[in-house]
Design a protein around this motif. Sequence first.
Motif, short mmCIF file in Angstrom:
data_model
loop_
_atom_site.label_atom_id
_atom_site.label_comp_id
_atom_site.label_asym_id
_atom_site.label_seq_id
_atom_site.Cartn_x
_atom_site.Cartn_y
_atom_site.Cartn_z
N ASP A 46 0.96 -1.16 -0.02
CA ASP A 46 0.04 0.04 -0.23
C ASP A 46 0.84 1.26 -0.05
O ASP A 46 2.14 1.37 0.23
CB ASP A 46 -0.80 0.14 1.16
CG ASP A 46 -2.22 0.72 0.98
OD1 ASP A 46 -3.26 0.10 0.77
OD2 ASP A 46 -2.14 1.99 0.65
N ARG A 48 0.23 3.83 1.70
CA ARG A 48 -0.12 4.53 3.02
C ARG A 48 0.45 4.12 4.33
O ARG A 48 -0.06 2.95 4.52
CB ARG A 48 -1.86 4.85 3.16
CG ARG A 48 -2.32 5.40 1.98
CD ARG A 48 -3.81 5.49 2.45
NE ARG A 48 -4.33 4.75 3.48
CZ ARG A 48 -5.35 3.86 3.62
NH1 ARG A 48 -6.01 3.63 2.37
NH2 ARG A 48 -5.54 3.16 4.75
N ASP A 64 5.88 -0.22 1.42
CA ASP A 64 5.31 0.99 1.11
C ASP A 64 5.77 1.39 -0.34
O ASP A 64 6.92 1.81 -0.55
CB ASP A 64 5.85 2.02 2.08
CG ASP A 64 5.21 3.41 2.02
OD1 ASP A 64 4.60 3.64 0.84
OD2 ASP A 64 5.70 4.45 2.94
N ASP A 66 4.39 3.32 -3.93
CA ASP A 66 3.48 4.03 -4.72
C ASP A 66 3.33 3.59 -6.08
O ASP A 66 4.35 3.96 -6.96
CB ASP A 66 3.66 5.52 -4.50
CG ASP A 66 2.38 6.40 -5.34
OD1 ASP A 66 1.55 5.55 -6.04
OD2 ASP A 66 2.32 7.40 -4.84
#
Length: 189
Positions: A46, A48, A64, A66
């Motif tokens: 994810d 976030r 983590d 993006d």
Amino acid sequence: MSDVVSPWVQRFAPLIPGGEVLDLACGNGRHSRHLVTLGHAVIAVDRRPDALAATAGPGIVTSDIDLEVDDAPWPFGPNRFAGIVVTNYLHRPLLADMIGSLAPNGVLIYETFADGNAAFGKPSNPDFLLKPGELLELARQQGLRVIAFEDGIVNEDGQQGSVRAMVQRVCAVKAEFPREAALLGRIGS
């Protein structure tokens, strides 16, 4: 966010053969935790940090990442995952590489919002809504065999009251997944 496992994921997760599973856009980790109870090591991705903190636990490696930044490469190699689970997330540029990361006998369990969801709320942007039959077409293009597919309105009761949404769902497998391993419901039920 709900901690309730999607009935679609709950139904088809037992088909995933032994091995590592990717929970893409894992949110608060409801599916990661469920997959661990089925004996899988899980990679939970994810963007976030708060979601990953909620997901972290034994058997779960959080990452983590993006995947939507410009020209972000797919971070996983081919044929790596016994299963890939995606719910409530759609980023079309990832789809072909994502499926390429399924093991030759791997299982894809995908469930997200579809065209028509604007009538029920967000998401309403067409970029985040599947077109009619899009998951079926994706499976065909990628050489997957479809175990199950649904396209329609769901009603869910939760802490926030009744929620309605337009969704598409698919459970599809790679070519080496044995047909006799696809346990379905009873005939005539």
